[in-house]
Design a protein around this motif. Structure first.
Motif, PDB file in Angstrom:
ATOM      1  N   ARG A 163      -4.080   0.916  -7.167  1.00 47.88           N
ATOM      2  CA  ARG A 163      -3.232   1.561  -6.168  1.00 47.88           C
ATOM      3  C   ARG A 163      -2.001   2.122  -6.866  1.00 47.88           C
ATOM      4  N   ASP A 204      -0.672   5.059  -2.384  1.00 44.48           N
ATOM      5  CA  ASP A 204      -0.479   4.576  -1.014  1.00 44.48           C
ATOM      6  C   ASP A 204       0.148   5.659  -0.150  1.00 44.48           C
ATOM      7  N   HIS A 246      -3.922   5.702   3.143  1.00 46.67           N
ATOM      8  CA  HIS A 246      -3.966   4.393   2.491  1.00 46.67           C
ATOM      9  C   HIS A 246      -2.739   3.574   2.879  1.00 46.67           C
ATOM     10  N   MET A 282     -10.888   0.213  -1.350  1.00 40.91           N
ATOM     11  CA  MET A 282     -10.485   0.959  -2.541  1.00 40.91           C
ATOM     12  C   MET A 282     -11.681   1.230  -3.443  1.00 40.91           C
TER      13      MET A 282
END
Length: 305
Positions: A163, A204, A246, A282
């Motif tokens: 991430r 994100d 996200h 993910m």
């Protein structure tokens, strides 16, 4: 049709073991918050990526790098066993009805931009070993405190995704407050890219507890929870494009009834739109982004720590 991903930073006491003034209420609520999240995700049939601190998978400690004592013996935050060990909570995620991904959040939650490559490798290798002992394979990585570093170590150890830092990060607290409470700001959709190490960077879009304290109380007294409103806008945007929305949170964010209410409203939005967006982990997004016909490549970065 776009995708919606929810990642969970599952850390219990490890998220604050090096803080001089840790948020005791959040730490004390973390176990119950973890169980609540598992129940809610099952109720609404929503999969998530649970990035777990590797030490939580253990039931005892050992010397750190065979020389130093484990960091948990040096931190008052981790004095209680329940804050540093939680294999049963991880098992609850693995055995849940929702098809979750179990990912890595390091072994002891250091900032990866502030440790040596050897320490980073130790963090990753220990996490992999702890997960393997529970028949868990780790593919995705979430950096502690979102501080990216040593991506080459992740690639070396077989990870495929992490991430990254999204475009909504940064700026002043006032700017974030105004984004949350006024105007028509929509959390950005993100596009996964393949970095120079072959890892998929999935940034994100929205932290689901970015708006707390008295400002939240004031706004909620006169209107809808502003984070629920932002989440709905993000899902609307994902339904109209092929981007990724996200979102992320911690189990320790779930402290009070109103936090559970926020999550129920968020998951209800997803439940009502599941024919218009794809709910993914993910790893699932990374697999699709890594396919030769769909792989966008990021510009090479310099100064890797």
């Amino acid at each position: 049709m776009g995708r919606v991903v929810i990642s969970v930073d599952a850390e219990l006491g490890w998220g604050f073991h090096d803080r001089s003034a840790p948020p005791e209420r959040r730490i004390s609520a973390a176990r119950d918050g973890w169980a609540t999240l598992v129940e809610l995700f099952d109720e609404y049939e929503v999969p998530a990526t649970w990035a777990v601190v590797g030490h939580l998978l253990r039931e005892d400690c050992e010397p750190w790098d065979d020389l130093e004592p484990c960091p948990c013996v040096q931190s008052p935050v981790l004095a209680e066993r329940a804050r540093r060990y939680a294999p049963e909570l991880v098992t609850a995620v693995r055995d849940a009805d929702a098809d979750h991904e179990l990912a890595c959040h390091s072994f002891s939650h250091p900032g990866f931009d502030d440790i040596t490559k050897e320490r980073a490798r130790s963090e990753v290798v220990r996490s992999i070993a702890a997960a393997r002992a529970h028949d868990i394979t780790l593919r995705s990585f979430v950096f502690p405190r979102n501080r990216v570093g040593h991506r080459d170590v992740l690639a070396e150890q077989g990870f495929t995704a992490y991430r990254g830092v999204g475009p909504a990060r940064g700026g002043s607290r006032l700017r974030r407050l105004l984004q949350t409470t006024t105007g028509r700001w929509t959390p950005p959709l993100v596009s996964p890219t393949v970095d120079e190490y072959g890892l998929v960077d999935l940034p994100d879009s929205l932290y689901l507890f970015r708006f707390e304290g008295w400002p939240r109380s004031v706004v909620e007294s006169v209107s809808e929870d502003p984070v629920v409103r932002l989440f709905r806008r993000g899902v609307d945007a994902a339904a109209e494009s092929d981007g990724v929305f996200h979102c992320w949170l911690h189990p320790n964010n779930v402290v009070a009834d109103r936090d559970v209410r926020r999550l129920r409203e968020i998951l209800s939005v997803l439940d009502s739109r599941r024919d218009e967006v794809t709910l993914s982990t993910m790893h699932e997004v990374a697999e699709r982004a890594s396919a030769p016909e769909t792989r966008p490549v990021a510009d090479a970065e310099v100064g890797e720590s």
